[in-house]
Write an enzyme that holds these catalytic residues in place. Structure first.
Site, PDB file in Angstrom:
ATOM      1  CD  GLU A  32      -3.687  -2.778  62.617  1.00  0.00           C
ATOM      2  OE1 GLU A  32      -3.601  -1.687  62.422  1.00  0.00           O
ATOM      3  OE2 GLU A  32      -4.748  -3.522  63.428  1.00  0.00           O
ATOM      4  CG  ASN A  74      -7.481  -1.799  67.411  1.00  0.00           C
ATOM      5  OD1 ASN A  74      -6.503  -1.424  66.670  1.00  0.00           O
ATOM      6  ND2 ASN A  74      -7.441  -3.101  67.668  1.00  0.00           N
ATOM      7  CG  ASP A 122      -8.549  -3.855  63.956  1.00  0.00           C
ATOM      8  OD1 ASP A 122      -7.615  -2.986  64.444  1.00  0.00           O
ATOM      9  OD2 ASP A 122      -8.171  -5.192  64.036  1.00  0.00           O
TER      10      ASP A 122
END
Length: 290
Positions: A18, A147, A197
């Site tokens: 991430e 997100n 996301d």
């Protein structure tokens, strides 16, 4: 729309890769593995990877003006010194039964970060680091998995997604006061298998969002028109960022978690770092101004 394929830059096998951040000064890519938890720095030219294990789950990172990093960990938001040898707690986490997730600075250097719960229930919020405290933002409402945070090039539009809703919202953003208003639906993906996301905005204002579970990153115009799809041999892309000497390389983190044996056999590069060349450059991340 146009379709392109991303290639694997690093078979990092992250459980939950991430928060990729490109360092213009270093010409290197920082990213994290939330599950490990760990902080990484990759030199794309040499493929050299440096690793720093984290003492607590880390949800996102952002650059600081002195060349260090902000670390949004489950125990609070920390400032990591440029030499990497020490960290200072800026503010303890206000979240109970949840952790920080997607976070980044606005165009003025104010750090925003959302939360998420292990139960995936809408019980967290969006927060802004302001000096030695974290301000909860009420307009966005209760969030399950925060997100998609990004800002338009002029900073006047803020984007945000709550992943399980399959929607991305846009807001008017006051660059002087950080006030958000005029919540409106920007992307409605509820009729697809696409779960928004992490995201990034290019220099022309297009919104690039990783679609977790759909094996692609998609470029949308400021009007919400689908322009380009980047396909990956990994079903769970988590976040794109722009980098490279000309800011025309799109780097993409992915996840390996929750893949069964058949999925891993079909997509062995899941959890890797991917890249693709694009036509419109991105903008450097604004460092934290606090």
């Amino acid at each position: 729309w146009h379709s392109m394929d991303a290639t694997c830059l690093l078979d990092s096998q992250c459980g939950l890769g991430e928060s990729p951040v490109w360092s213009v000064a270093e010409q290197k890519l920082w990213f994290i593995d939330i599950n490990a938890p760990a902080l990484y720095r990759l030199d794309p030219a040499t493929r050299q990877l440096e690793t720093w294990p984290m003492p607590a789950t880390i949800g996102s990172i952002a650059p600081t003006a002195d060349g260090g990093l902000l670390l949004a960990r489950c125990d609070g938001i920390w400032r990591r010194n440029p030499d990497g040898k020490s960290e200072t707690l800026l503010v303890a986490s206000p979240l109970e039964g949840a952790r920080f997730n997607d976070g980044r600075c606005d165009r003025q250097g104010r750090f925003w970060v959302g939360g998420m719960t292990d139960t995936r229930e809408p019980e967290t919020a969006l927060y802004r680091l302001d000096g030695d405290r974290v301000i909860r933002q009420g307009l966005v409402g209760a969030i399950a998995i925060s997100n998609g945070l990004a800002w338009s090039p002029d900073g006047a539009t803020m984007y945000h997604a709550d992943t399980p809703t399959h929607c991305v919202h846009a807001y008017d953003y006051d660059v002087k006061t950080a006030a958000i208003s005029n919540r409106r639906l920007f992307l409605d993906l509820r009729t697809t298998d696409e779960r928004p996301d992490g995201a990034a905005v290019d220099a022309a204002g297009n919104y690039w969002v990783a679609l977790y579970g759909a094996a692609k990153v998609v470029q949308f115009s400021p009007a919400g028109e689908r322009l380009r799809e980047i396909h990956l041999p990994a079903k769970a892309p988590t976040m794109p960022c722009f980098g490279g000497a000309d800011m025309k390389t799109l780097y993409i983190t992915t996840a390996r978690q929750r893949h069964d044996a058949d999925e891993l056999a079909k997509m062995p590069l899941a959890g890797g770092i991917f890249s693709v060349r694009v036509e419109i450059p991105g903008l450097p991340e604004t460092p934290f101004a606090g």
